[in-house]
Design an enzyme around this catalytic site. Sequence first.
Site, mmCIF file in Angstrom:
data_model
loop_
_atom_site.group_PDB
_atom_site.id
_atom_site.type_symbol
_atom_site.label_atom_id
_atom_site.label_comp_id
_atom_site.label_asym_id
_atom_site.label_seq_id
_atom_site.Cartn_x
_atom_site.Cartn_y
_atom_site.Cartn_z
ATOM 1 C CE LYS A 195 0.699 1.264 4.187
ATOM 2 N NZ LYS A 195 0.761 2.702 4.783
ATOM 3 C CB THR A 252 -1.393 4.453 2.567
ATOM 4 O OG1 THR A 252 -1.907 3.895 3.293
ATOM 5 C CG2 THR A 252 -0.427 5.715 2.610
#
Length: 342
Positions: A195, A252
């Site tokens: 991520k 994120t």
Amino acid sequence: MVAPAPATVAVVGAGSWGTALAALIARHGCTTVLWGRDATGIAAINAHHENARYLPGIALPDMLTATTDLAACVGAADLVLVVVPSHAFAETLRAVAPHRPARAGVAWATKGFEPGSGRFLHEVAAEVLGEDVPLAVVTGPSFAKEVALGLPTALTVHSDDAAFAQAVADVLHGPAFRAYTGDDMLGAELGGAMKNVLAVATGVADGMQLGLNARAGLITRGLNEMLRLNQAIGGKAETLMGLAGLGDLVLTCTGDLSRNRRLGLALGRGQSIADAVREIGQVVESVQTADEVMRQADKHGVELPISSAVQQVLHAELSPAEGLKLLLSREQKPEYPAGLFG
Ligand SMILES: NC(=O)C1=CN([C@@H]2O[C@H](COP(=O)(O)OP(=O)(O)OC[C@H]3O[C@@H](n4cnc5c(N)ncnc54)[C@H](O)[C@@H]3O)[C@@H](O)[C@H]2O)C=CC1
Ligand SMILES: O=C(CO)COP(=O)(O)O
């Protein structure tokens, strides 16, 4: 009935995430000792109950103590939680190992791989500490600042040892913090590492003002990259569809508290990598993780166009605009390869 005595927890690493987790655990009533290597910063935490460098303006609990004495910190622990950047993970575990009481399992909230070898952190931990030590990965969508402020958060603890996963979750779980458990360290570590790379991609797109459609497309195709590599390495798809994958990817890729997203934003606006990383002033894991993700992808013969473009942009082999052109010029294909959800 007498309540069980709270565990003594050693939190190793006094950056933003180590400090936030130590504050959370101390607020839950556990004796919590935070270890850091910077004597001035550690003394200031004890004197002012604030980590002014990493979490300025946020009051830490009075019960939380900090130290530079690793032997004392780890030697008194029932549970060791390592929260250093991935580049310092192996050396930190080697320093922890001789002081660890036999009763203390080791968990970590580090996200990434061992730089240079691409090994998963649970492989590094098993090698350094031995196969018999209970190990666990703590991961999920969780900005340190929000946890330190006591805002509601959910994350997940994965371990091969169900009792240890539960013990780690128990010290984290509380009125504003939900700690789930699972048994898939591979998938959990892969999600937390990937991520960060994908957040650079959405940051670049947003920095170039490509719009919200582009952002959603990148997040979704990024999830697809995670699922494909995860399938090849033997992680569980459900792990990536949960907090360790989708949850952390969304956070994120969209939250400006993310340092990896901020790196992408800066690159998309034309700033150099060196300047952007310097300005952020904290660990930006994607800079190393992109290489390690692609090392895993090559090893398993999996094509990851977004992660590969990020890697090339981070090495200044492609400009953000060239990276975008490459992605948009790819051949058409089915959205899901056969058997992805098996
Ligand atoms: N900050 C956040 O919101 C979250 C961070 N993480 C992960 O936690 C890990 C740590 O990140 P942060 O605390 O955010 O980084 P940070 O940049 O805020 O702090 C890093 C800390 O590690 C220490 N450090 C660096 N090299 C070291 C070494 N060789 N030996 C010992 N200590 C060393 C620094 O002195 C500093 O205290 C990373 O893998 C990150 O991806 C995971 C979830 C949330
Ligand atoms: O891992 C994180 C949130 O879950 C923190 O992300 P950054 O390292 O990009 O700031």
